[in-house]
Design an enzyme around this catalytic site. Structure first.
Site, short mmCIF file in Angstrom:
data_model
loop_
_atom_site.label_atom_id
_atom_site.label_comp_id
_atom_site.label_asym_id
_atom_site.label_seq_id
_atom_site.Cartn_x
_atom_site.Cartn_y
_atom_site.Cartn_z
N LYS A 35 111.60 -12.08 110.87
CA LYS A 35 111.98 -12.50 109.52
C LYS A 35 113.19 -11.71 109.03
O LYS A 35 113.56 -10.70 109.64
CB LYS A 35 110.79 -12.27 108.58
N ARG A 131 97.77 -9.47 98.45
CA ARG A 131 99.08 -10.11 98.27
C ARG A 131 98.88 -11.59 98.51
O ARG A 131 98.74 -12.36 97.57
CB ARG A 131 100.11 -9.46 99.20
N TYR A 256 132.54 10.60 92.33
CA TYR A 256 132.10 10.14 91.01
C TYR A 256 131.14 11.13 90.37
O TYR A 256 130.24 11.66 91.04
CB TYR A 256 131.38 8.80 91.12
N MET A 304 131.29 2.48 96.83
CA MET A 304 131.16 1.15 97.43
C MET A 304 131.72 1.10 98.85
O MET A 304 131.14 0.49 99.74
CB MET A 304 131.84 0.10 96.56
#
Ligand SMILES: *Cc1c(COP(=O)(O)O)cnc(C)c1O
Length: 360
Positions: A35, A131, A256, A304
């Site tokens: 998957k 679930r 940053y 990024m």
């Protein structure tokens, strides 16, 4: 062409990892779980590489199964989430995909099926995961309904999923196993319980089929040990390059928010990989990065397109040098720990910007 940021899929690791599944579960058939684009490794590539070594596949969604059939995959394919609409049921039948049956909603759709093609059904029993699946008291009635349904192939199969199989000390898994065995003892269909953690840690979970996922990719299902230490081979390695080497003085911050301040004069390496490639944004200062055979610490925020590492004042590393973010000599599980996540999310999260190369 020089590739800056790329992943290598080491296809030769697949046969090795399947062999480890066989060793752990010698009597079971292997349903390879592919998957989510084969956990980020490429659905078709991994399916074709696995096909000679396993007895079946599992995916989460109908579309994933249809993609496999269109790619020429002939083995059995189980769709773990089943269907919610008649159109999906029709696709399942048309493409000979097998379905998890986990809800009354699905039974209603099955019963409305007027021109039946036969569906292979796997009744999902909720033995404690809470679930998907029918509750234990519902099983006899669900079985009767399916057994009388003209749309369903006989015999009916059964599966369940473990909630805590990665914790070898949690008795919940044994409770789930015995509940499943009790509920299915009198039915003749095929049975499946174990995921990778179940295969490696819970012998009693090895019924007709095991559902191997993460371990096929060379990754450990357990927090305390890496796939490499379990004898698995990582299928994916992730690489980039240094694009700059810069000096910083003691007391300067990098990146940053100035979240890292250098205590010493050093060289900072800037590497062309960031969260835009799937490198985890929350990787902490100190996360290891492999450059020219040495591990150096990530410093400052992941941005990024770039990360920064402390190369040390005497480093001879240069722009263009290649860098490994995870792979054979740097376990992905280590990176996951530094990023407060699990390796599953790292491989699934590699973005389309990253070139994928195959090696065999
Ligand atoms: C994803 C999944 C698996 C495989 O789990 P791994 O931990 O990757 O081995 C098995 N069964 C079900 C129902 C799943 O959703």
């Amino acid at each position: 062409m020089i590739r800056t940021t790329y992943a290598v899929i080491h296809l030769d690791a697949i046969a090795h990892n399947v062999a480890q599944v066989r060793l752990a579960a010698p009597k079971a058939k292997i349903m390879a779980v592919i998957k989510a684009n084969a956990y980020g490794h490429g659905l078709q590539r991994v399916a074709h590489a696995l096909e000679p070594f396993v007895e079946g596949f599992a995916v989460a969604r109908v579309q994933e199964g249809v993609r496999l059939r269109k790619a020429g995959i002939k083995l059995r394919i189980v769709v773990l989430e089943g269907f919610t609409h008649i159109e999906e049921l029709n696709d399942l039948c048309h493409y000979q995909l097998e379905a998890s049956i986990h809800s009354a909603h699905q039974l209603t759709i099955l019963n409305s099926q007027t021109a039946p093609e036969l569906l292979t059904a796997w009744v999902k029993i909720d033995t404690g995961m809470n679930r998907l699946g029918f509750k234990p008291p519902e099983i006899p009635d669900v079985y009767e309904q399916l057994n009388h349904s003209a749309a369903v192939k006989k015999p009916i199969n059964f599966m369940t999923h473990f909630a805590n199989a990665d914790d070898k000390n949690d008795p919940k898994t044994l409770e789930q196993i015995s509940l499943f065995n009790d509920l299915t003892a009198e039915y003749s269909g095929e049975k499946s319980m174990a995921n990778s953690a179940g295969i490696l840690a819970w012998k009693a979970a090895q019924t007709d089929w095991v559902r191997a996922g993460i371990m096929l990719y060379g990754i450990s299902p357990f927090a305390e040990i890496s796939g490499i230490d379990l004898g698995l081979k990582p299928l994916m390695s992730l690489h980039s390059r240094l694009i700059a080497v810069r000096d910083v003085e003691a007391g300067e911050t990098v990146g940053y928010n100035g979240s890292w301040r250098s205590s010493h004069a050093t060289k900072i390496g800037v590497i062309a990989i960031g969260y835009g490639d799937g490198y985890p944004r929350y990787a902490k200062n100190g996360t290891p990065v492999l450059i020219n055979g040495s591990l150096v610490p990530l410093v400052g925020r992941v941005s990024m397109d770039m990360i920064t590492v402390d190369l040390g004042p005497y480093s001879s590393a240069q722009a263009g040098d290649s860098v490994t973010l995870w792979g054979e000599h740097l376990p992905i599980e280590t990176i996951a720990q530094y990023a407060d996540t699990i390796a599953y999310t790292l491989v699934c999260g590699v973005t389309p910007r990253v070139d994928i190369l195959e090696s065999s």
